[in-house]
Design a protein around this motif. Structure first.
Motif, PDB file in Angstrom:
ATOM      1  N   GLN A   1       0.847  -1.191   0.000  1.00 27.00           N
ATOM      2  CA  GLN A   1       0.000   0.000   0.000  1.00 27.00           C
ATOM      3  C   GLN A   1       0.885   1.244   0.000  1.00 27.00           C
ATOM      4  OE1 GLN A   1      -2.818   0.165   3.230  1.00 27.00           O
ATOM      5  NE2 GLN A   1      -4.001   1.764   2.250  1.00 27.00           N
ATOM      6  N   SER A   2       2.035   1.146   0.642  1.00 19.55           N
ATOM      7  CA  SER A   2       3.024   2.211   0.675  1.00 19.55           C
ATOM      8  C   SER A   2       4.351   1.575   1.091  1.00 19.55           C
ATOM      9  CB  SER A   2       2.590   3.274   1.689  1.00 19.55           C
ATOM     10  OG  SER A   2       3.571   4.262   1.819  1.00 19.55           O
ATOM     11  N   PHE A   3       5.368   1.665   0.218  1.00 16.25           N
ATOM     12  CA  PHE A   3       6.654   1.036   0.520  1.00 16.25           C
ATOM     13  C   PHE A   3       7.772   1.796  -0.189  1.00 16.25           C
ATOM     14  CE2 PHE A   3       4.890  -0.941  -3.238  1.00 16.25           C
ATOM     15  CZ  PHE A   3       5.968  -1.197  -4.083  1.00 16.25           C
ATOM     16  N   PRO A   4       9.003   1.731   0.347  1.00 18.50           N
ATOM     17  CA  PRO A   4      10.112   2.402  -0.328  1.00 18.50           C
ATOM     18  C   PRO A   4      10.308   1.802  -1.724  1.00 18.50           C
ATOM     19  CG  PRO A   4      10.740   1.721   1.893  1.00 18.50           C
ATOM     20  CD  PRO A   4       9.415   1.085   1.602  1.00 18.50           C
ATOM     21  N   CYS A   5      10.380   2.660  -2.728  1.00 17.61           N
ATOM     22  CA  CYS A   5      10.572   2.156  -4.098  1.00 17.61           C
ATOM     23  C   CYS A   5      11.873   1.366  -4.170  1.00 17.61           C
ATOM     24  CB  CYS A   5      10.638   3.307  -5.092  1.00 17.61           C
ATOM     25  SG  CYS A   5       9.079   4.198  -5.323  1.00 17.61           S
ATOM     26  N   PRO A   6      11.828   0.138  -4.680  1.00 17.85           N
ATOM     27  CA  PRO A   6      13.046  -0.662  -4.824  1.00 17.85           C
ATOM     28  C   PRO A   6      13.798  -0.257  -6.095  1.00 17.85           C
ATOM     29  CG  PRO A   6      11.152  -1.936  -5.508  1.00 17.85           C
ATOM     30  CD  PRO A   6      10.626  -0.616  -5.025  1.00 17.85           C
ATOM     31  N   ALA A   7      14.331   0.959  -6.078  1.00 17.14           N
ATOM     32  CA  ALA A   7      14.964   1.546  -7.261  1.00 17.14           C
ATOM     33  C   ALA A   7      16.047   0.639  -7.818  1.00 17.14           C
ATOM     34  CB  ALA A   7      15.545   2.904  -6.902  1.00 17.14           C
ATOM     35  N   GLY A   8      16.000   0.427  -9.132  1.00 13.24           N
ATOM     36  CA  GLY A   8      16.986  -0.404  -9.809  1.00 13.24           C
ATOM     37  C   GLY A   8      16.710  -1.888  -9.721  1.00 13.24           C
ATOM     38  N   ASN A   9      15.610  -2.269  -9.094  1.00 11.48           N
ATOM     39  CA  ASN A   9      15.239  -3.681  -8.965  1.00 11.48           C
ATOM     40  C   ASN A   9      13.948  -3.957  -9.723  1.00 11.48           C
ATOM     41  OD1 ASN A   9      17.320  -4.727  -7.104  1.00 11.48           O
ATOM     42  ND2 ASN A   9      16.491  -3.165  -5.749  1.00 11.48           N
ATOM     43  N   THR A  10      13.611  -5.225  -9.846  1.00 10.15           N
ATOM     44  CA  THR A  10      12.409  -5.627 -10.573  1.00 10.15           C
ATOM     45  C   THR A  10      11.434  -6.313  -9.630  1.00 10.15           C
ATOM     46  OG1 THR A  10      13.648  -5.883 -12.621  1.00 10.15           O
ATOM     47  CG2 THR A  10      11.543  -7.032 -12.484  1.00 10.15           C
ATOM     48  N   LEU A  11      10.191  -5.829  -9.620  1.00  7.99           N
ATOM     49  CA  LEU A  11       9.131  -6.467  -8.840  1.00  7.99           C
ATOM     50  C   LEU A  11       8.562  -7.617  -9.658  1.00  7.99           C
ATOM     51  CD1 LEU A  11       7.355  -3.233  -7.573  1.00  7.99           C
ATOM     52  CD2 LEU A  11       8.865  -4.737  -6.266  1.00  7.99           C
ATOM     53  N   LYS A  12       8.267  -8.720  -8.990  1.00  9.58           N
ATOM     54  CA  LYS A  12       7.693  -9.901  -9.637  1.00  9.58           C
ATOM     55  C   LYS A  12       6.454 -10.274  -8.840  1.00  9.58           C
ATOM     56  CE  LYS A  12      12.366 -10.793 -10.820  1.00  9.58           C
ATOM     57  NZ  LYS A  12      13.613 -11.338 -10.360  1.00  9.58           N
ATOM     58  N   TRP A  13       5.292  -9.956  -9.397  1.00 12.56           N
ATOM     59  CA  TRP A  13       4.028 -10.094  -8.682  1.00 12.56           C
ATOM     60  C   TRP A  13       3.072 -11.018  -9.426  1.00 12.56           C
ATOM     61  CZ3 TRP A  13       2.898  -4.236  -7.429  1.00 12.56           C
ATOM     62  CH2 TRP A  13       3.739  -3.826  -6.378  1.00 12.56           C
ATOM     63  N   GLU A  14       2.017 -11.420  -8.714  1.00 12.20           N
ATOM     64  CA  GLU A  14       0.959 -12.258  -9.275  1.00 12.20           C
ATOM     65  C   GLU A  14      -0.370 -11.825  -8.678  1.00 12.20           C
ATOM     66  OE1 GLU A  14      -0.136 -17.009  -9.716  1.00 12.20           O
ATOM     67  OE2 GLU A  14       1.288 -16.373  -8.176  1.00 12.20           O
ATOM     68  N   SER A  15      -1.395 -11.672  -9.525  1.00 12.38           N
ATOM     69  CA  SER A  15      -2.754 -11.424  -9.031  1.00 12.38           C
ATOM     70  C   SER A  15      -3.517 -12.742  -9.075  1.00 12.38           C
ATOM     71  CB  SER A  15      -3.463 -10.341  -9.855  1.00 12.38           C
ATOM     72  OG  SER A  15      -3.620 -10.728 -11.202  1.00 12.38           O
ATOM     73  N   VAL A  16      -4.249 -13.021  -7.987  1.00 11.53           N
ATOM     74  CA  VAL A  16      -4.941 -14.290  -7.807  1.00 11.53           C
ATOM     75  C   VAL A  16      -6.399 -14.009  -7.455  1.00 11.53           C
ATOM     76  CG1 VAL A  16      -4.981 -16.406  -6.410  1.00 11.53           C
ATOM     77  CG2 VAL A  16      -2.789 -15.361  -7.018  1.00 11.53           C
ATOM     78  N   ALA A  17      -7.316 -14.789  -8.030  1.00 16.34           N
ATOM     79  CA  ALA A  17      -8.750 -14.624  -7.777  1.00 16.34           C
ATOM     80  C   ALA A  17      -9.075 -14.946  -6.320  1.00 16.34           C
ATOM     81  CB  ALA A  17      -9.552 -15.528  -8.708  1.00 16.34           C
ATOM     82  N   VAL A  18     -10.137 -14.313  -5.821  1.00 15.27           N
ATOM     83  CA  VAL A  18     -10.593 -14.514  -4.445  1.00 15.27           C
ATOM     84  C   VAL A  18     -12.009 -15.081  -4.480  1.00 15.27           C
ATOM     85  CG1 VAL A  18     -11.156 -13.353  -2.275  1.00 15.27           C
ATOM     86  CG2 VAL A  18      -9.170 -12.611  -3.606  1.00 15.27           C
ATOM     87  N   GLY A  19     -12.277 -16.094  -3.661  1.00 11.70           N
ATOM     88  CA  GLY A  19     -13.618 -16.666  -3.580  1.00 11.70           C
ATOM     89  C   GLY A  19     -13.848 -17.739  -4.624  1.00 11.70           C
ATOM     90  N   SER A  20     -15.088 -18.198  -4.705  1.00  9.18           N
ATOM     91  CA  SER A  20     -15.407 -19.290  -5.628  1.00  9.18           C
ATOM     92  C   SER A  20     -15.748 -18.800  -7.035  1.00  9.18           C
ATOM     93  CB  SER A  20     -16.567 -20.123  -5.076  1.00  9.18           C
ATOM     94  OG  SER A  20     -17.699 -19.303  -4.878  1.00  9.18           O
ATOM     95  N   TYR A  21     -16.129 -17.516  -7.182  1.00  9.31           N
ATOM     96  CA  TYR A  21     -16.383 -16.953  -8.507  1.00  9.31           C
ATOM     97  C   TYR A  21     -15.831 -15.536  -8.546  1.00  9.31           C
ATOM     98  CZ  TYR A  21     -18.660 -15.119 -12.667  1.00  9.31           C
ATOM     99  OH  TYR A  21     -18.888 -14.544 -13.901  1.00  9.31           O
ATOM    100  N   ASP A  22     -14.827 -15.335  -9.377  1.00 12.24           N
ATOM    101  CA  ASP A  22     -14.179 -14.029  -9.486  1.00 12.24           C
ATOM    102  C   ASP A  22     -13.619 -13.899 -10.896  1.00 12.24           C
ATOM    103  OD1 ASP A  22     -13.172 -11.556  -8.702  1.00 12.24           O
ATOM    104  OD2 ASP A  22     -11.413 -12.383  -7.712  1.00 12.24           O
ATOM    105  N   VAL A  23     -14.028 -12.861 -11.615  1.00 14.82           N
ATOM    106  CA  VAL A  23     -13.555 -12.622 -12.975  1.00 14.82           C
ATOM    107  C   VAL A  23     -13.021 -11.194 -13.045  1.00 14.82           C
ATOM    108  CG1 VAL A  23     -14.190 -12.447 -15.418  1.00 14.82           C
ATOM    109  CG2 VAL A  23     -15.203 -14.244 -13.988  1.00 14.82           C
ATOM    110  N   ASP A  24     -11.723 -11.069 -13.297  1.00 16.58           N
ATOM    111  CA  ASP A  24     -11.078  -9.757 -13.416  1.00 16.58           C
ATOM    112  C   ASP A  24     -10.242  -9.766 -14.692  1.00 16.58           C
ATOM    113  OD1 ASP A  24     -11.698  -8.615 -10.593  1.00 16.58           O
ATOM    114  OD2 ASP A  24     -10.904 -10.613 -10.204  1.00 16.58           O
ATOM    115  N   VAL A  25     -10.814  -9.256 -15.772  1.00 18.14           N
ATOM    116  CA  VAL A  25     -10.130  -9.174 -17.058  1.00 18.14           C
ATOM    117  C   VAL A  25      -9.987  -7.690 -17.373  1.00 18.14           C
ATOM    118  CG1 VAL A  25     -10.172  -9.802 -19.497  1.00 18.14           C
ATOM    119  CG2 VAL A  25     -11.116 -11.381 -17.783  1.00 18.14           C
TER     120      VAL A  25
END
Length: 192
Positions: free
Chosen positions: A146-170
């Motif tokens: 939500q708020s963090f020091p920018c990791p300048a010069g580095n690469t973030l590697k993230w994943e978004s994952v569905a929540v619940g039994s029915y979730d559609v985020d396109v």
């Protein structure tokens, strides 16, 4: 007594002003993913894409989305935050929530299968009135992005994952970094 009350109010106001904000209009710019892939949970295959496609459906379809986000060295000393924006042209249904994880892959370009999911960083929920996904601090207390020091010069590697039994985020992804307060569509890292 009046002096003590005034001093406490001044200290409180100073602390409030120094606390980082993630108001969307406070951002100086946004960094977007350089690589985005859809991870098929059923067959473990990763497919390059131009949109987030994080789905969990009753018919057994389940996907997550992998992101590689290089943070420029010029952001040294800045504060960063996850930002996800969608428009009415995007498809948001079901729980309308995403869990965000960091991942252990070295290079998403060279990851044909698997996701190497690591630690949950946040849960966000779509607000149709604003078009933004807001941090859900009830579903996941103390989000780390939500708020963090920018990791300048580095690469973030993230994943978004569905929540619940029915979730559609396109959500269509903009792939141009933005200078200024207007967030791009899709997932980005805002900085100030």
């Amino acid at each position: 007594m009046k002096y003590t009350t005034a001093a406490l109010c001044l200290i409180s106001a100073t602390i409030s002003l120094a606390a980082p904000t993630t108001k969307r209009d406070a951002f100086a710019g946004f960094i977007v993913p350089s690589v985005l892939k859809i991870h098929n949970v059923n067959n473990n295959v990763n497919t390059p894409s131009v949109h987030t496609s994080t789905i969990r459906a009753a018919n057994g379809v389940e996907t997550s989305t992998l992101y590689q986000i290089p943070i420029p060295s010029s952001l040294q000393g800045k504060t960063c935050a996850l930002v996800i924006h969608a428009t009415s042209a995007d498809q948001i249904e079901g729980t309308q929530e995403l869990d965000i994880f960091n991942n252990l892959f070295a290079d998403l370009n060279n990851l044909p299968t698997g996701n190497q999911r690591n630690e949950q960083l946040a849960r966000v929920k779509f607000d149709a009135a604003t078009g933004f996904f807001d941090f859900d601090t009830v579903g996941f207390a103390n989000p780390k992005i939500q708020s963090f020091p920018c990791p300048a010069g580095n690469t973030l590697k993230w994943e978004s994952v569905a929540v619940g039994s029915y979730d559609v985020d396109v959500i269509a992804q903009d792939f141009a970094n933005v200078v200024g307060p207007n967030a791009p569509n899709g997932l980005s890292v805002g900085y100030y």
